[in-house]
Write an enzyme that holds these catalytic residues in place. Structure first.
Site, PDB file in Angstrom:
ATOM      1  N   ASN A 205       0.859  -1.189   0.000  1.00  0.00           N
ATOM      2  CA  ASN A 205       0.000   0.000   0.000  1.00  0.00           C
ATOM      3  C   ASN A 205       0.889   1.231   0.000  1.00  0.00           C
ATOM      4  O   ASN A 205       1.348   1.686   1.053  1.00  0.00           O
ATOM      5  CB  ASN A 205      -0.926  -0.009   1.214  1.00  0.00           C
ATOM      6  CG  ASN A 205      -1.952  -1.116   1.141  1.00  0.00           C
ATOM      7  OD1 ASN A 205      -2.926  -1.010   0.413  1.00  0.00           O
ATOM      8  ND2 ASN A 205      -1.719  -2.189   1.897  1.00  0.00           N
ATOM      9  N   GLU A 206       1.161   1.745  -1.178  1.00  0.00           N
ATOM     10  CA  GLU A 206       2.072   2.866  -1.344  1.00  0.00           C
ATOM     11  C   GLU A 206       1.400   4.184  -0.939  1.00  0.00           C
ATOM     12  O   GLU A 206       0.179   4.232  -0.707  1.00  0.00           O
ATOM     13  CB  GLU A 206       2.539   2.948  -2.806  1.00  0.00           C
ATOM     14  CG  GLU A 206       3.264   1.706  -3.304  1.00  0.00           C
ATOM     15  CD  GLU A 206       4.693   1.590  -2.777  1.00  0.00           C
ATOM     16  OE1 GLU A 206       5.028   2.265  -1.798  1.00  0.00           O
ATOM     17  OE2 GLU A 206       5.474   0.802  -3.353  1.00  0.00           O
TER      18      GLU A 206
END
Length: 654
Positions: free
Chosen positions: A176-177
């Site tokens: 999850n950037e």
């Protein structure tokens, strides 16, 4: 003043350890600091083990959310140990992994399927049908349905009991950037460029790193009943401070964990070093003001205000949380002079000691006038990158300087360089008519392998040998340039490194013995070693552990009683200004000579394999850090130099 390396103790830093572990005014997550990754990992593993045993007694299952990468490896090692030595069964355990690269074949060396098998599943009695990982072989059209089913499977299993997390330097959890929302679910994502750069070494270059991945979403992670976030090493310290102390924001997805009711953040001392209670303890409690702490506080105040130390006022101290220091040690003028002198006494143009001089205020001894110096270099270029100017001074001032390259560094050589070297060798043999059947066969084997090599393939011994030769010859040339004769250049080729892969073997007795032997052979008065523990690939850490182990074994030897150990940094980051105990200035001419010595390592220029997240070449990184160190000294009110190399002394004899 003498600073111990990588230790936190009351005597040196003035910390009340009870307060040190409980003062968390700035922290929004429950954070526990352990001495090292091994100790922290054992605590995490015990949390998992306890829950497994409890559920076994209740005849219930345990659902674990698992992570990959280097962070959980010691946790998995402890779980395997508990299974093999303590009889812990995993038959009631169900697992769901966070993520997988896309596209990715399960048998690939980069696959998280393979990672989990090699590092956990193949060593315990977990049922294969109870292990779940994202599928990197699906078509793009199949991914959305797979992701929905993945979420459904987690719910059908009863939800995740313990979710294990690492943290990326972008602040990502799973993949999850930055930009991921708190309600995001399992999905395909595009990887951040920094994430891809960090992965580049194991893929043989950033161009081979997938641009996408399948990951559990932040929302999926937040539904776990308990979350254990772990981080090890200096490189994670800045993002840990943001995650633990910063505001909740999509730009740092880990901060969403602040809204979860049951999160434990487990850190080693290095990863915790930027937390306020560690970095600026005077802001959260009364402390014991030792010389080391006074120096740190005043340097921080001077730099943050942009004022030289000798110009700091009582108002400056009082308005920035240092009123207690003034009350105890004031007036301010006396404190300023004390710190200024401490800083001034670290600067020397004589890193081997100045002959026939009063050394009471110098970082090094005057005697013996001519010293035997042993410089340990983890890779064949760390020496000149990190302390090339100092080495040059030691040589010019008549000391007997030896360089010991601890590893071959062969995996950092591009295949094209090896191919060019092999073809040159054959051309050389042909030109001078010295070709043999054996050399022709070997050349054919090497070129054939390189032509057919695919990403992730391990080099053959012959190819690794060629790459090792390239790095050795570059090192010899660089040493020759700075005046070190070849007989004083030592290639240790420590066995732990020689796997042909980014993942190395654990440090072994053979490695420590090789280091011990070279120390005993040279009997140095000075040892220099790399304390640059932000190296994201870990080789520096292992090499330093090997040196520490060797020194511990030798500390009672008579020859070691007069040996001083200095730790350098530079390839990845620099010592904090307040910790520096010896600063060696460089003139513009010396900076250029250092740059040229680095240039001899041609295989490590122009987009190397282990570039890391910093796009600059190593000579640029080192040069700019050296100039920044000189700038900081000048900003504190000291003389202005072109650049400086910095060192901290390590005390291996009590």
């Amino acid at each position: 003043m003498e600073t111990q390396f990588n230790t936190l103790n009351e005597n040196e830093l003035g910390l009340n350890m009870e307060n040190f572990l409980t003062d968390r005014e700035f922290e929004h997550l429950n954070t526990t600091i352990y001495e090292d990754a091994k100790t922290g990992s054992k605590w995490i593993a015990q949390e998992i083990i306890s829950l497994i045993k409890k559920r076994q007694q209740e005849n219930k299952t345990v659902v674990l959310g698992l992570a990959t990468g280097s962070s959980p490896l010691k946790v998995y090692e402890e779980l395997i140990r508990a299974h093999k030595e303590d009889g812990l069964s995993f038959e009631n355990v169900i697992t769901f992994n966070l993520d997988e690269y896309y596209p990715m074949l399960p048998e690939s060396v980069h696959s998280y399927v393979r990672f989990m098998k090699e590092n956990l599943f193949d060593h315990i009695d977990i049922k294969e049908e109870n292990t779940h990982l994202p599928d990197g072989t699906l078509s793009m059209e199949e991914v959305p349905e797979f992701c929905r089913n993945y979420e459904l499977q987690i719910r059908q299993a009863g939800g995740i009991d313990i979710q294990l997390l690492g943290i990326g330097r972008t602040g990502h959890i799973g993949f999850n950037e930055p930009g991921s929302g708190i309600r995001s679910r399992t999905r395909m994502v595009t990887l951040d460029q920094l994430t891809r750069r960090d992965a580049a070494p194991s893929f043989g270059g950033i161009n081979n790193v997938p641009r996408r991945a399948i990951t559990m979403g932040v929302g999926s992670i937040m539904e776990a009943r308990k979350i254990l976030l772990m981080a090890w090493g200096n490189g994670k310290a800045p993002i840990i401070r943001e995650a633990v102390e910063g505001p909740i924001t999509e730009s740092v997805p880990t901060t969403f964990l602040q809204e979860h009711p049951n999160v434990d953040v487990i850190l080693d001392e290095a990863a915790a070093e930027k937390l306020t209670r560690i970095d600026f303890p005077w802001l959260v409690r009364d402390i014991v003001w030792t010389d080391a702490m006074i120096k740190k506080a005043v340097c921080h105040l001077s730099i943050s205000l942009g004022k030289p130390v000798l110009k700091l006022t009582t108002e400056d101290y009082n308005e920035h949380g240092l009123d207690q220091l003034v009350t105890i040690y004031g007036p301010v003028h006396d404190i300023n002079i004390k710190v200024f002198n401490m800083l001034q006494h670290t600067i020397t143009g004589w890193p081997g000691g100045k002959p026939n001089a009063d050394d009471s205020q110098r970082p090094e001894r005057a005697q013996p006038e001519s010293k035997r110096v042993l410089v340990f270099s983890p890779h064949p270029d760390d020496d000149v990158i990190s302390m090339g100017g100092t080495i040059q001074r030691l040589v010019d001032q008549g000391h007997e300087v030896h360089i010991a390259y601890q590893t071959s560094g062969n995996i950092a050589v591009m295949d094209d360089d090896a191919r060019r070297f092999a073809k040159f060798t054959k051309a050389f043999n042909d030109r001078f008519k010295i070709s043999t059947q054996e050399s022709c066969s070997l050349h054919k084997e090497i070129i054939g392998f390189l032509d057919m090599k695919e990403t992730g393939d391990i080099d053959t011994p012959s190819v690794r040998s060629i790459k090792t030769s390239i790095r050795q010859e570059e090192s010899i040339a660089a040493c020759r340039y700075i005046g070190i004769e070849e007989s004083r250049v030592h290639f240790l080729n420590l066995p732990f490194y020689e796997t042909g892969r980014v993942k190395k073997l654990p440090l072994g007795d053979n490695d420590i013995q090789i280091i011990t032997d070279i120390i005993q052979e040279i009997q140095p008065h000075q040892i220099y070693a790399a304390g640059d523990l932000a190296d994201p690939h870990g080789t520096h850490r292992v090499c330093l552990d090997g040196i520490f182990a060797a020194l511990n074994g030798l500390k009672n030897e008579e020859s070691m009683q007069n040996c001083w150990v200095w730790l350098y940094r530079g390839a990845w980051h620099e010592w904090p200004i307040n910790e520096i105990e010896m600063a060696v200035p460089m003139s513009p001419y010396q900076v250029l000579r250092k740059r040229k010595s680095i240039f001899y390592h041609e295989s490590q220029k122009d987009g190397v394999v282990f570039q890391g997240s910093d796009s600059r070449e190593f000579w640029q990184r080192a040069e700019e850090r050296n100039k920044e160190t000189a700038h900081l000294y000048n900003q504190l009110g000291l003389a202005e130099y072109e650049a400086m190399e910095a060192f901290v002394r390590y005390h291996f004899i009590d």
